[in-house]
Design an enzyme around this catalytic site. Structure first.
Site, PDB file in Angstrom:
ATOM      1  N   ASP A 138       0.798  -1.218   0.000  1.00  0.00           N
ATOM      2  CA  ASP A 138       0.000   0.000   0.000  1.00  0.00           C
ATOM      3  C   ASP A 138       0.835   1.276   0.000  1.00  0.00           C
ATOM      4  OD1 ASP A 138      -2.765   1.371   0.630  1.00  0.00           O
ATOM      5  OD2 ASP A 138      -1.312   2.208   2.028  1.00  0.00           O
ATOM      6  N   GLY A 148      -4.909   2.572  -0.399  1.00  0.00           N
ATOM      7  CA  GLY A 148      -4.834   1.928  -1.704  1.00  0.00           C
ATOM      8  C   GLY A 148      -5.400   0.524  -1.664  1.00  0.00           C
ATOM      9  N   ASP A 149      -5.043  -0.232  -0.634  1.00  0.00           N
ATOM     10  CA  ASP A 149      -5.610  -1.565  -0.447  1.00  0.00           C
ATOM     11  C   ASP A 149      -7.122  -1.498  -0.294  1.00  0.00           C
ATOM     12  OD1 ASP A 149      -3.355  -3.248  -0.530  1.00  0.00           O
ATOM     13  OD2 ASP A 149      -2.838  -2.789   1.532  1.00  0.00           O
ATOM     14  N   LEU A 150      -7.581  -0.600   0.560  1.00  0.00           N
ATOM     15  CA  LEU A 150      -9.014  -0.517   0.834  1.00  0.00           C
ATOM     16  C   LEU A 150      -9.800  -0.115  -0.404  1.00  0.00           C
ATOM     17  CD1 LEU A 150      -8.716   1.209   4.304  1.00  0.00           C
ATOM     18  CD2 LEU A 150      -9.400  -1.153   3.878  1.00  0.00           C
ATOM     19  N   GLY A 163     -10.033  -2.989  -2.808  1.00  0.00           N
ATOM     20  CA  GLY A 163     -11.072  -3.904  -2.370  1.00  0.00           C
ATOM     21  C   GLY A 163     -12.457  -3.393  -2.671  1.00  0.00           C
TER      22      GLY A 163
END
Length: 388
Positions: A140, A168-170, A173
């Protein structure tokens, strides 16, 4: 289980955060999510800490509610056979391996859709599945820097900062779950599944918003400038007596009301229009903080509310989770965890309502939430289900 996706089956091969967050979102909507983990160690995040609750990582607990767990060695004959059986019964498969890993395990996209032509496959990478840097690993903070977000965040151009959560990860997702639901909707018309792809890079570029068009259209490169908006003023964090408050004066009508409440001249030269106020920068901040200097946060927020000017305080997380408004929105859920007992988790951000109930609007949001599973907790149940 209840929810819009009740009856759908999701096989979650992902680990860390982007993929697990997408799978959790689908589980929140009522889908049966079966998390496939590495025997012995499980998802990487099971070891990410401190803090831990007993032996459980609070990081893992943050992104794996409403799932079941089975441990499979995907390089073994049993692991491959079990995964194949899961794929045949699934509606959705999620994976976030580096490019080519799933192919080497024998589960190419072609093979997946041969096993189940109605399967929707979500694949998340760091920088995209093709292009000159497709093979890069995605973490991230690296993606936040590479995708420009850190250049927009911080006290100034020489102080790049990451966002305080792995955004960025969230976002990957969230975009991934949005793509899956869209593909399931299209499957209702076509009868066929398809592949949905996103990346940390794409997810961050996808939320550049006005900072993106600021460059692509106007040719201006946005830079970090602390807690004040680059295009609206006054809009940001301002000091007052004994604290700070945030205000958002987003229209000329609000500017007129703000000035009337605090004795400012709305037509003061250099501050009469939003464009002038943005250009004024520190001069405007000084004028606003000058009238706030004698007022504490509580009194100031009361006066701003009375004037109809949007405003708020900066809460710490303990204050957020202790705020009655947070609980009222279903943003805290109490669940029973297999090894640590009753715990409270942040809840899903979506609520659903049926407006046609005999006594008026009825909430239909899923209420039967399950705690994140311990490793391999559901192997027996899942194998029994696969056996028919």
């Amino acid at each position: 289980m209840s929810g819009p996706l009740a009856g759908y089956v999701v096989v979650d091969l992902t680990r860390a955060l982007a993929g697990p967050h997408a799978a959790m979102m689908l589980g929140d909507l009522g889908a049966r999510v079966i998390k496939v983990e590495q025997p012995g160690s499980g998802d990487d995040t099971r070891g990410w800490g401190p803090p831990f609750a007993g032996s459980e990582s609070t990081y893992f607990l943050s992104c794996n509610r409403n799932k079941q767990s089975i441990a499979l060695d995907l390089k073994s004959d049993d692991g491959q056979a079990t995964l194949e059986a899961l794929i045949r019964k699934a509606d959705v498969l999620l994976e976030n391996f580096r490019a080519g890993v799933l192919d080497r395990l024998g589960f190419t996209t072609t093979r997946l859709l041969e096993l189940n032509p109605r399967l929707v496959v979500l694949s998340i990478t760091g920088f995209g599945h093709d292009g000159p840097e497709a093979g890069r690993a995605g973490y991230d903070q690296i993606a936040q820097g590479e995708a420009g977000l850190m250049s927009l965040t911080g006290s100034g151009p020489d102080d790049p900062q990451r966002v305080g959560v792995p955004i960025g990860d969230l976002l990957a997702g969230m975009y991934g779950a949005y793509g899956v639901v869209s593909a399931l909707l299209e499957r209702e018309r076509t009868g066929r599944g398809q592949v949905v792809r996103t990346s940390l890079l794409a997810s961050i570029v996808g939320v550049h918003a006005f900072q993106g068009t600021r460059w692509t259209v106007a040719g201006e490169v946005g830079r970090a400038q602390g807690n004040h908006h680059p295009s609206i003023a006054p809009y940001g964090l301002f000091r007052c007596a004994g604290g700070q408050v945030q205000i958002a004066v987003g229209s000329e009508g609000l500017w007129q009301r703000f000035c009337a409440e605090f004795g400012l001249d709305p037509q003061e030269p250099g501050l009469a229009t939003n464009a002038e106020r943005v250009a004024a920068g520190s001069r405007l901040v000084e004028r606003v903080e000058g009238v706030f200097a004698a007022l504490g946060p509580d009194e100031l927020l009361e006066r701003l509310a009375a004037a109809g000017v949007p405003a708020g305080r900066v809460r710490t997380l303990d204050e957020v989770y202790g705020w009655p408004q947070t609980r009222s929105q279903g943003l805290l859920i109490d669940v029973e965890h297999a090894s640590i007992g009753e715990i409270t988790l942040p809840g899903p951000p979506l609520r659903f309502f049926d407006p046609t109930g005999p006594d008026g609007e009825v909430e239909t949001t899923r209420a039967d939430h399950a705690a994140p599973p311990v490793l391999n907790a559901d192997e027996e149940e899942i194998r029994s289900w696969l056996a028919g």
